[in-house]
Design an enzyme around this catalytic site. Sequence first.
Site, PDB file in Angstrom:
ATOM      1  N   ASP A  63       0.876  -1.170   0.000  1.00 24.68           N
ATOM      2  CA  ASP A  63       0.000   0.000   0.000  1.00 24.68           C
ATOM      3  C   ASP A  63       0.913   1.220   0.000  1.00 24.68           C
ATOM      4  OD1 ASP A  63      -1.526   2.210   0.694  1.00 24.68           O
ATOM      5  OD2 ASP A  63      -2.800   1.081   2.073  1.00 24.68           O
ATOM      6  N   ASN A  90       2.309   5.322 -10.192  1.00 23.91           N
ATOM      7  CA  ASN A  90       1.037   5.232 -10.919  1.00 23.91           C
ATOM      8  C   ASN A  90      -0.159   4.982  -9.999  1.00 23.91           C
ATOM      9  OD1 ASN A  90      -0.737   4.332 -13.363  1.00 23.91           O
ATOM     10  ND2 ASN A  90      -0.692   2.564 -11.983  1.00 23.91           N
ATOM     11  N   TYR A 156      -9.255  14.964  -5.531  1.00 28.16           N
ATOM     12  CA  TYR A 156      -8.455  14.410  -6.623  1.00 28.16           C
ATOM     13  C   TYR A 156      -7.727  15.534  -7.366  1.00 28.16           C
ATOM     14  CZ  TYR A 156      -7.332  11.535 -10.745  1.00 28.16           C
ATOM     15  OH  TYR A 156      -6.679  10.870 -11.749  1.00 28.16           O
ATOM     16  N   PRO A 192     -10.403   0.523 -15.113  1.00 31.35           N
ATOM     17  CA  PRO A 192     -11.395   0.304 -14.051  1.00 31.35           C
ATOM     18  C   PRO A 192     -11.735   1.592 -13.296  1.00 31.35           C
ATOM     19  CG  PRO A 192      -9.839  -1.498 -14.095  1.00 31.35           C
ATOM     20  CD  PRO A 192      -9.333  -0.500 -15.093  1.00 31.35           C
TER      21      PRO A 192
END
Length: 255
Positions: A63, A90, A156, A192
């Site tokens: 993680d 990434n 974000y 995804p």
Amino acid sequence: MGRLNGKVAVITGGALGIGRATTLRMAEEGCAVAICDVLVSEANAFVDELVGAGFEACFWPLDVSREAEVDKAFNAVAERFGRIDILVNNAGVVGANKPTDQLTEAEWDYVQNVNVKGVFFATKHVIPHLRRAGGGSIINLSSIYGLVSAADVPPYHASKGAVRLMTKTDALTYAADRIRVNSIHPGFIWTPMVEGFVQDMGNEAEARVSLAALHPLGHVGEPDDIAWGCVYLASNEARFVTGAELVIDGGYTAR
Ligand SMILES: NC(=O)c1ccc[n+]([C@@H]2O[C@H](COP(=O)([O-])OP(=O)(O)OC[C@H]3O[C@@H](n4cnc5c(N)ncnc54)[C@H](O)[C@@H]3O)[C@@H](O)[C@H]2O)c1
């Protein structure tokens, strides 16, 4: 073929989407690939495919928001492959899509922990390995959302803006070590992550058409569109490129 011969790359979030495409293209170009991801079964299955195809590949569960895990995994990669030359930062998450006044602190922190602190930890812990290799390339996945605004996903946007400037600061700091640091700014890419984003938008068919229309080239991108950018920035062809923003967005930000 052979553009990355003899190099070793670590790709965070390499199990799916852009990270997966990048891992495959880098392996095809002659690179040993180390996938670091939270998705254990997907990553293991992908590594089996890569090894079956004759590539050098391994998976380390990790993680990126946990510093000790990052440090341990990178040391293990260096031990396994003998060196690290390339890091692709990434791994990323979209997080809550709510206006700022409705966000909780936990929703904010979740996105910053993965998208910003994860890039910090991975960069911090790869630097000694890149120095030992005599230089290297760090590729940070920012976004068009790190360049221009849209009225959605505030955490974000903040995270990808941060990654854009972390890239430039690190490019200057580590230039003397022959470590190049660049950011990539994808438009919408079918992964995804974007499939989930589209499903949250309600009418999925309409959402797909409206997403495509945001890009002057008339369609959403594919993971390979970004993977080839990563291959370029990792390769010696980009030896004079650092602190740069590689925008791969079908013209989204050209307006
Ligand atoms: N898809 C797009 O349209 C798009 C556009 C601009 C930027 N990006 C950026 O590109 C990167 C990849 O996006 P994607 O669309 O392939 O995403 P994705 O969700 O399809 O795949 C992300 C991968 O990262 C892994 N990951 C998530 N959190 C992690 C963590 N804490 N530690 C380790 N691994 C973790 C996931 O398990 C998954 O394998 C992200 O940084 C994203 O923000 C994507």
